[in-house]
Design a protein around this motif. Structure first.
Motif, PDB file in Angstrom:
ATOM      1  N   ARG A 113      32.363  34.512  46.983  1.00 11.16           N
ATOM      2  CA  ARG A 113      32.860  35.319  46.183  1.00 11.16           C
ATOM      3  C   ARG A 113      32.756  37.147  45.810  1.00 11.16           C
ATOM      4  O   ARG A 113      32.445  37.916  45.523  1.00 11.16           O
ATOM      5  CB  ARG A 113      33.379  34.908  44.963  1.00 11.16           C
ATOM      6  N   GLU A 114      31.182  36.434  45.795  1.00 12.74           N
ATOM      7  CA  GLU A 114      30.123  37.709  45.084  1.00 12.74           C
ATOM      8  C   GLU A 114      29.734  38.424  45.594  1.00 12.74           C
ATOM      9  O   GLU A 114      29.338  39.644  45.699  1.00 12.74           O
ATOM     10  CB  GLU A 114      28.487  37.161  44.635  1.00 12.74           C
ATOM     11  N   ARG A 131      31.709  23.392  37.190  1.00  9.44           N
ATOM     12  CA  ARG A 131      31.945  23.046  37.971  1.00  9.44           C
ATOM     13  C   ARG A 131      32.359  21.186  38.372  1.00  9.44           C
ATOM     14  O   ARG A 131      32.621  20.290  39.018  1.00  9.44           O
ATOM     15  CB  ARG A 131      30.713  22.773  39.025  1.00  9.44           C
ATOM     16  N   GLU A 171      34.156  32.011  38.482  1.00 11.20           N
ATOM     17  CA  GLU A 171      32.830  32.072  38.064  1.00 11.20           C
ATOM     18  C   GLU A 171      32.251  32.787  38.819  1.00 11.20           C
ATOM     19  O   GLU A 171      32.018  33.302  40.018  1.00 11.20           O
ATOM     20  CB  GLU A 171      32.144  30.231  38.543  1.00 11.20           C
ATOM     21  N   LEU A 172      30.929  33.042  38.039  1.00  8.02           N
ATOM     22  CA  LEU A 172      30.088  34.547  37.980  1.00  8.02           C
ATOM     23  C   LEU A 172      28.648  34.145  37.480  1.00  8.02           C
ATOM     24  O   LEU A 172      28.431  33.100  37.147  1.00  8.02           O
ATOM     25  CB  LEU A 172      30.288  35.387  38.083  1.00  8.02           C
ATOM     26  N   ARG A 173      27.526  34.591  38.440  1.00  7.93           N
ATOM     27  CA  ARG A 173      26.391  33.574  38.333  1.00  7.93           C
ATOM     28  C   ARG A 173      25.594  34.265  36.912  1.00  7.93           C
ATOM     29  O   ARG A 173      24.685  33.834  37.146  1.00  7.93           O
ATOM     30  CB  ARG A 173      24.889  33.750  39.709  1.00  7.93           C
ATOM     31  N   LEU A 233      38.917  30.509  45.759  1.00  4.96           N
ATOM     32  CA  LEU A 233      37.914  29.647  45.322  1.00  4.96           C
ATOM     33  C   LEU A 233      38.590  27.800  44.829  1.00  4.96           C
ATOM     34  O   LEU A 233      37.874  27.228  44.399  1.00  4.96           O
ATOM     35  CB  LEU A 233      37.225  30.428  43.968  1.00  4.96           C
ATOM     36  N   GLN A 280      37.702  25.092  46.450  1.00  6.42           N
ATOM     37  CA  GLN A 280      36.559  24.375  46.922  1.00  6.42           C
ATOM     38  C   GLN A 280      35.921  24.013  45.554  1.00  6.42           C
ATOM     39  O   GLN A 280      35.252  23.862  44.823  1.00  6.42           O
ATOM     40  CB  GLN A 280      35.477  26.325  47.677  1.00  6.42           C
ATOM     41  N   GLY A 281      37.137  24.283  44.380  1.00 11.21           N
ATOM     42  CA  GLY A 281      36.738  23.168  43.084  1.00 11.21           C
ATOM     43  C   GLY A 281      35.862  23.861  42.318  1.00 11.21           C
ATOM     44  O   GLY A 281      34.874  24.012  41.684  1.00 11.21           O
ATOM     45  N   VAL A 282      36.135  25.047  42.823  1.00 13.28           N
ATOM     46  CA  VAL A 282      35.434  26.284  41.176  1.00 13.28           C
ATOM     47  C   VAL A 282      36.415  27.220  40.620  1.00 13.28           C
ATOM     48  O   VAL A 282      37.524  27.942  41.184  1.00 13.28           O
ATOM     49  CB  VAL A 282      34.553  27.775  42.359  1.00 13.28           C
ATOM     50  N   GLN A 329      31.017  24.427  46.436  1.00 13.47           N
ATOM     51  CA  GLN A 329      30.897  25.659  44.992  1.00 13.47           C
ATOM     52  C   GLN A 329      30.582  26.277  44.930  1.00 13.47           C
ATOM     53  O   GLN A 329      31.245  27.328  44.899  1.00 13.47           O
ATOM     54  CB  GLN A 329      31.051  24.682  43.978  1.00 13.47           C
ATOM     55  N   ALA A 330      29.225  26.058  45.171  1.00 11.42           N
ATOM     56  CA  ALA A 330      27.923  27.158  45.527  1.00 11.42           C
ATOM     57  C   ALA A 330      28.371  27.732  46.770  1.00 11.42           C
ATOM     58  O   ALA A 330      28.152  29.458  46.324  1.00 11.42           O
ATOM     59  CB  ALA A 330      26.604  26.558  45.646  1.00 11.42           C
ATOM     60  N   VAL A 331      29.216  27.964  47.679  1.00  5.64           N
ATOM     61  CA  VAL A 331      28.747  28.736  48.736  1.00  5.64           C
ATOM     62  C   VAL A 331      30.166  29.570  48.219  1.00  5.64           C
ATOM     63  O   VAL A 331      30.211  30.260  48.919  1.00  5.64           O
ATOM     64  CB  VAL A 331      29.690  27.161  50.327  1.00  5.64           C
ATOM     65  N   GLY A 332      31.045  29.168  47.961  1.00  3.84           N
ATOM     66  CA  GLY A 332      32.749  29.840  47.152  1.00  3.84           C
ATOM     67  C   GLY A 332      31.774  31.067  46.025  1.00  3.84           C
ATOM     68  O   GLY A 332      32.358  31.817  46.470  1.00  3.84           O
ATOM     69  N   VAL A 333      30.945  29.856  45.365  1.00  3.46           N
ATOM     70  CA  VAL A 333      30.744  31.280  44.168  1.00  3.46           C
ATOM     71  C   VAL A 333      30.161  32.812  45.046  1.00  3.46           C
ATOM     72  O   VAL A 333      30.056  33.870  45.107  1.00  3.46           O
ATOM     73  CB  VAL A 333      29.554  30.764  43.233  1.00  3.46           C
ATOM     74  N   THR A 334      29.158  31.867  45.924  1.00  2.01           N
ATOM     75  CA  THR A 334      28.523  33.309  46.629  1.00  2.01           C
ATOM     76  C   THR A 334      28.844  33.898  47.435  1.00  2.01           C
ATOM     77  O   THR A 334      29.133  35.197  47.735  1.00  2.01           O
ATOM     78  CB  THR A 334      26.688  32.171  47.833  1.00  2.01           C
TER      79      THR A 334
END
Lengths: 457, 457
Positions: free
Chosen positions: A345-346, B290, B277-279, B268, B271-273, A338-343
């Motif tokens: 995308r960003e 999540r 989501e954005l940080r 996304l 990958q379960g997002v 999940q964290a990989v996916g967000v990064t």
């Protein structure tokens, strides 16, 4: 549509009739069947045929229809379709395409095939294609088309209007290009807005109404082109060489499509499909490409499994641990992904850069701590009640909590670190992360269990 | 750029200076620092600030710059930025955006926030936004802009030329729209090509040079719009209601961007997002979203683990099996996910439809058999030599071979079946596949081991 052909009433009938028409090499029936379809429907029908049948379709249908099919096909499939044809026919079809697509297709062919086709093409078009294929894919040079709506600085408004009026291609051909003005050396010196063109006298010199153009160079990368089009409303931007000579025009659409392609191929790479596989490709190629990635994955799995092997005694004493090992490693792998996916995308939105790793890590570790504790408690309770042993619950819960924190914080920064060292984050992040979280997960469960052994057995 | 402000020489200095300027509410310094940046650079800088600092930026910079930031931000972040502002300021900023983006942003706000902002906006623009937000996102109605370059069928070529000449917005404002002609009821009855406009007499009626326009209706879905733009070179297509009344224009660019967004949010979701989501979003929201997916995943993992639990005796007898259990399930999961990836791509390219499941299955099972045998032999040898037991190699190798065949053939068709029953294949394919391959992998290894027990111990 041909009056002699009934419209097929179902998809099955359509497919059957197409296959029949191909078998009989009945060009007019085939055209009548394919022409009313959209390009994507027509392509889907053609892809259901055998490779030999596909060749027949491309040989006998009108060249415009064949070119539509090649243009609609993803790049790697377009190449496959074209390389099987006779060079004369392939050249005929390729001449119908825009120069940027011509270059994409020809650039992917083996050199002998490409040369055979180029030698059959119009000399000027062939030269353009040769030129375009020297540029990198995701740069302005690789994305531009060489068909430019351009005029000399000595010409007048009347020249432009006459060109617009006489040309049998419409304005659309140039995808909304404005008239660009070049000097005697071919350098881009101006651009004329539509409004000034319409309001100026016909005898007026273009130089007196033109403005300085915004240009990009042939090696401007895709990310920067994206910024240019985000910041300006233009439909196309002129592309110049380092010396200012006008090389072509890159359109908003070409940039948008390149971004989409990059995003899709990244998402495939994350799943271990390299080279944009399609099911119409030969079986051996598809199987080989996938195997290459899986074989590398086996090695990573063996490394992770060696951790289990080191704790065989602990496992033998508390066999219930074996039930939870895959669960802990799988759950943390998911959290990390999940964290990989967000990064990822960003990264692709340009909201984060490789040098922001520390900031991302701080943001992720907070999510990791919260979710680690929540999941740890959950799975700890499951283990406790399932096997009736509170110590087992404590071991499994603590291991998952720790491993989730690790996975989430690593997952957020791994793509940035890979990018910084020049590796492809889309392909490598997943396997790297999974190996680390597997190893760490097995280690946490088994080493905690070894410590707690008196309460576990 | 303001002459009083030095250009910061490093990224760190820039970020620091921006933070300072925000702290001092120094609008002119802030503008001087942000204005030379591209929108994406400016947005990245703003996102590094705290939410309160971000509010200050949006309040004090010129409204055009604020609108650029909101426009550059992904939709869910744009909403976050806007909803914290005073309604008057939010309305001012939103009025700068194109109508399609206005509707996207306002449509995502809570109703009271949205109403507060709409009531501050120009009445006509507010009405357009209300109208646009009634359409589904991925339809022509949801993607169109209501700014249309339109004329009545009673007008002349001269009217169009005067409009082009007088308007302080350029042709670009309409993203390459052609003049559309409407009748007294507002129905789209014609479109005029640029060429005919330039060559016709000023006094000529538009009706005598217009041609029948290609139109789509407000509920035309994204996939079909994609086909329309693939098959026609137009930069924009007029959108009409069921009764033919012109509602707006959907541009090639808006369609390309919607396709890109859909593809990224699918990748996304895999990958379960969920929910893009954005940080910069609040920690609790990110963590909760999540967790929801992970908690569902725990349940699936428990189901799979119960297979191991059923064979505890076999495991206790041959503890080495525990080493290979995660390996077999992980490897098959990867193989299956490759097939999922290819199907998802072919779905989004329109090369495959839900009803093609059988054809896809036949194509995949061949890859599954080849790769299953190859991987089975490989891991079988590893197990044999690692633990010095040929029977163990046979068990593990056979189990992986069988499970790979199963995973690949299921992976290829699962997205199609999910789509057919109306589920979202992007979100559900992965977890469903992994659960099946985990269960089957554990079952193959442990039941084969139970059969081969005499040779294993």
């Amino acid at each position: 549509m041909d009056g002699n052909v009934d419209i097929p009433s179902t998809d099955e009938e359509l497919s059957l009739r197409i296959k029949e028409a191909v078998g009989q090499s009945n060009a007019s029936e085939l055209e009548a069947l394919l022409d009313p379809l959209t390009s994507s429907e027509a392509l889907r029908e053609v892809l259901q045929l055998t490779p030999a049948e596909r060749d027949t379709v491309l040989e006998i249908v009108p060249v415009g229809l064949a070119a539509d099919l090649v243009e609609e096909a993803p790049n790697e499939m377009a190449v496959e379709l074209v390389e099987r044809l006779k060079p004369e026919r392939a050249a005929e079809i390729i001449e119908q395409l825009d120069s940027d697509i011509q270059a994409d297709v020809i650039g992917e062919l083996d050199t002998p095939d490409a040369e055979a086709i180029l030698s059959e093409m119009d000399a000027e078009e062939a030269a353009d294609v040769r030129l375009l294929s020297t540029f990198e894919d995701d740069t302005a040079g690789g994305l531009m088309m060489t068909e430019v709506f351009k005029f000399r600085d000595t010409q007048t408004v009347g020249n432009v209007l006459r060109e617009l009026a006489s040309d049998d291609e419409d304005f659309e051909r140039y995808r909304g290009q404005h008239p660009y003005i070049v000097d005697s050396e071919g350098r881009a010196v101006g651009v004329v807005s539509l409004r000034s063109l319409l309001t100026a006298k016909r005898s007026e010199k273009l130089t007196s109404i033109m403005v300085q153009p915004l240009t990009v160079t042939v090696d401007t990368p895709l990310e920067q082109l994206e910024d240019v089009f985000n910041d300006h409303p233009f439909l196309g931007v002129p592309v110049v060489y380092a010396d200012g000579v006008l090389a072509g025009v890159v359109s908003r659409t070409a940039v948008a499509e390149a971004i989409l392609e990059r995003s899709e191929s990244e998402s495939l790479k994350r799943q271990g499909v390299v080279g944009d596989e399609l099911r119409s490709m030969p079986l051996s190629l598809r199987s080989r490409r996938r195997l290459a990635w899986l074989a590398a994955n086996i090695v990573l799995n063996i490394i992770a499994a060696s951790v289990i092997s080191a704790y065989e005694e602990t496992l033998a004493a508390v066999i219930a641990l074996a039930i939870f090992l895959p669960m802990v490693s799988d759950m943390s792998g998911c959290s990390g992904n999940q964290a990989v996916g967000v990064t990822m995308r960003e990264l692709s939105l340009g909201l984060v850069r490789p040098q922001d790793a520390v900031r991302v890590w701080i943001k992720e570790i907070s999510v990791g701590v919260i979710n680690g504790i929540a999941l740890g408690i959950l799975i700890g309770l499951v283990a406790w009640f399932w096997k009736g042993n509170p110590a087992l619950g404590l071991v499994i819960g603590t291991a998952l909590a720790l491993n989730t924190m690790l996975a989430v914080s690593i997952g957020g920064v791994v793509p940035l670190l890979l990018k910084r060292i020049g590796q492809d984050p889309a392909a490598a992040s997943g396997p790297l992360l999974t190996t680390i979280t597997d190893m760490a997960g097995f280690f946490f469960v088994l080493s905690l269990a070894t410590l707690m052994m008196p309460w576990l057995v």
